[in-house]
Design a protein around this motif. Structure first.
Motif: not given
Length: 658
Positions: A82-89
């Motif tokens: 999901h796109e929302r995992l980009r920032d934590p990554f």
């Protein structure tokens, strides 16, 4: 113009270039700088990707870095992430990149592929995870068990502690410490990986401004989604609460879980996720020695592990350094604080640390006793009675002339024994028990000057100067130097807090004629001074106190690498009874160029490298007390006569000095 004045005669390649230019021969620039143009023509940096590992929403590739000419690991979100995992990554990559420590995996590059796929590159892992190692050990693999005895496993754990301690020093917590996130490589390399749940803590008392403090992305996944993720069975109880406050002690719980697994070859808890979460909150962890009785787990390590796994964070170790210090005490043969060792345990450990000395003393006493009994029996009854009568008469006369009664003589002998016992506890770092021995004795020998002064010395060494003054200033000891020092520094810590580094150093300078007291003061101060750099300053002052001729020498300490380099004319002694260097967690000691001739007490340091070039050291027996030593650097032929005494596991390197 001669060749010595011709600037082109220095570089034959340029000379050929200009000669060819004069002959109208065209030289291709790429032939002149082939490597430069090879790098310039790299259009795709990461090549030949191959899936190396996969888990969760992340995929790891083994890639070839065409610019650095090496293989790296490239982490990238899976296509279905999901796109929302980009920032934590990206947060994981940034956080890890900021952690510069040899036991933390290095991040080399962070970027975005095709405008939508974030990635980062890091060291390519070699070897196996700590979880893989524990599985092999549990299976009973003989080769693995021979290669990884308990001491080696604890050394691995200490390197994990080093990495976590460094992270805490920059206010970063991991929050997912478990064997699967520890990489074991060749040549003793240990890496703490997977900082995806790590976060930057905000400390109000932090004096250093940090841009990460104000960036919500870098404050960890908790600030993004309102909950912490992790691995059930390895998460601290506070991580399972909706509003639980996590800090460095949450990582100490994770370290306790890892230590538990190293001792038992099992996870701390079993069952499904819900069951492990329930048991974690209730603190229902079976102690290691009960969980795996076949492993013969030492009681001291059992106590250390259970303290680290306390449900209440306040009952755990206050810092990773405190936990690491406990393991160092165990490895060097001392009792841990967690086990609350009694007198018998302390004596047993003393015997193990000084087995040769104790055997020698006991053998001597036995020989003396047997000889005395034999001689005593050889006397006739008449001669024995006459001899005893003569001795009694002479002793009575001596006591009469000295103005002492038999009872006073016996009491004086007991007092001397009590003081010796108290000093033994004091120099072992247990000032509480040392003081208790004297206080108990004073109940029977009330007003005894020697007992009072000895108790005053303990208060002085503990920097409780106000309590020390009336006890030091008694009888023949009135107006002594210790009393004057206590009065001077009582104003420095009116609330009986610990002295600042500068004041303590000033105090040590005044103990030039009281070297045992200076040693006890430094040993006790180290237990309450967590800052290793401050410890180093105190230790340098102490060494200059016991080496008054060491005026222009050097003392260079690097906390990060665990390295100490010191030397110079006048540095002759490193330790009296006990080594103060143990408080610096040294791995590399360089005393080249010093006048140190003996290293009697330095076997407890856990050194991996020792440089004794240019010193008068001509013996090697002490090396057998250094089981972790890997390299010994000497001048040529320094130990030629006794080279056979150097342990087989030590590599001897000969280099000239200076």
């Amino acid at each position: 113009m001669g060749d010595e004045m011709n600037p082109f005669s220095v570089n034959p390649l340029l000379q050929d270039f200009y000669r060819m230019a004069e002959q109208n021969v065209r030289l291709d620039p790429e032939e002149l700088n082939a490597v430069f143009h090879e790098l310039l023509n790299v259009s795709q940096r990461y090549q030949s990707p191959r899936v190396f590992a996969e888990g969760g929403m992340k995929r790891i590739y083994k890639v070839y870095d065409a610019r650095g000419k090496r293989f790296l690991a490239l982490a990238m979100l899976r296509e279905d992430a999901h796109e929302r995992l980009r920032d934590p990554f990206i947060q994981e990559a940034w956080l890890t990149a900021r952690l510069d420590h040899p036991n933390i995996i290095s991040v080399h590059d962070v970027g975005v592929k095709d405008g939508q796929h974030p990635y980062f590159t890091m060291d390519l892992k070699h070897g196996m995870t700590l979880r893989d190692l524990i599985v092999k050990l549990k299976s009973g693999d003989r080769k693995t068990r021979d290669q990884y005895p308990l001491e080696t496993l604890l050394q691995i754990f200490l390197k994990v502690c080093d990495a976590v301690s460094y992270a805490h020093s920059v206010n970063v917590v991991h929050l997912d410490l478990k064997p699967a996130n520890i990489q074991i490589g060749e040549y003793g390399r240990v890496l703490v990986c997977d900082w995806g749940l790590g976060r930057k803590l905000s400390h109000k008392n932090s004096q250093e401004s940090d841009p990460m403090q104000s960036d919500p992305v870098l404050m960890g996944s908790a600030s993004l989604y309102g909950e912490f993720k992790g691995t059930p069975g390895y998460m601290a109880p506070e991580q399972l609460e909706q509003d639980g406050t996590v800090d460095e002690r949450s990582d100490i719980y994770g370290l306790g879980c890892i230590l538990y697994s190293l001792l038992t070859f099992q996870r701390p808890l079993d069952g499904d996720d819900d069951e492990m979460i329930r048991q974690t909150k209730e603190g229902a962890i079976v102690p290691p020695d009960q969980r795996a009785p076949e492993q013969a787990i030492p009681s001291s390590l059992n106590a250390v592990t259970m303290r680290a796994l306390a449900t209440d964070p306040g009952m755990r170790y206050a810092s990773v350094d405190a936990l690491r210090h406990e393991l160092q005490r165990f490895l060097t043969g001392f009792a841990t604080e967690a086990e609350h060792a009694g007198v018998l345990k302390q004596l047993s450990l003393f015997y193990r640390r000084n087995r040769r000395f104790c055997i020698t003393v006991l053998s001597s006493l036995l020989l003396i006793t047997v000889s005395a009994v034999w001689a005593f029996r050889a006397l006739s009854e008449k001669e024995r009675l006459a001899s005893e009568a003569k001795l009694r008469a002479e002793r009575t006369l001596a006591l009469y002339e000295a103005g002492q009664t038999e009872l006073e003589k016996v009491n004086a002998a007991n007092v001397d024994s009590i003081v010796r016992l108290s000093n033994r506890y004091l120099f072992a770092g247990d000032s509480t028990r040392a003081g208790a021995v004297l206080e108990t004795a004073l109940q029977e020998h009330s007003g005894n000057d020697l007992l009072q002064r000895s108790l005053g010395v303990i208060h002085f060494c503990n920097q409780r100067f106000k309590e020390a003054i009336p006890l030091l200033d008694v009888g023949i000891y009135k107006n002594g130097e210790l009393t004057r020092l206590a009065e001077k520094f009582a104003d420095k810590n009116p609330d009986e807090s610990w002295l600042s580094v500068d004041d303590l150093i000033d105090c040590l300078r005044g103990l030039q004629d009281y070297k045992p007291q200076a040693l006890a003061m430094v040993l006790l101060d180290q237990k309450h001074r967590p800052d290793l750099e401050e410890r180093a300053k105190v230790i340098e002052a102490y060494l200059r106190t016991i080496n008054p001729e060491w005026l222009d020498g050097w003392f260079e300490y690097d906390q990060k690498s665990g390295t100490l380099r010191m030397g110079g004319r006048g540095l002759k002694t490193l330790s009296i009874q006990h080594s103060v260097l143990v408080g610096l967690n040294l791995r590399d000691l360089n005393i080249s160029g010093s006048e140190v001739s003996k290293l009697w007490n330095e076997g407890v340091l856990g050194l991996e490298r020792l440089d004794i070039r240019g010193t008068p050291i001509k013996e090697a027996w002490f090396l057998k007390q250094m089981p972790h030593l890997q390299e010994l650097i000497i001048t040529p032929n320094q130990l030629s006569m006794i080279s056979h005494m150097v342990p087989q596991w030590v590599q001897v390197i000969e280099r000239s000095y200076p």
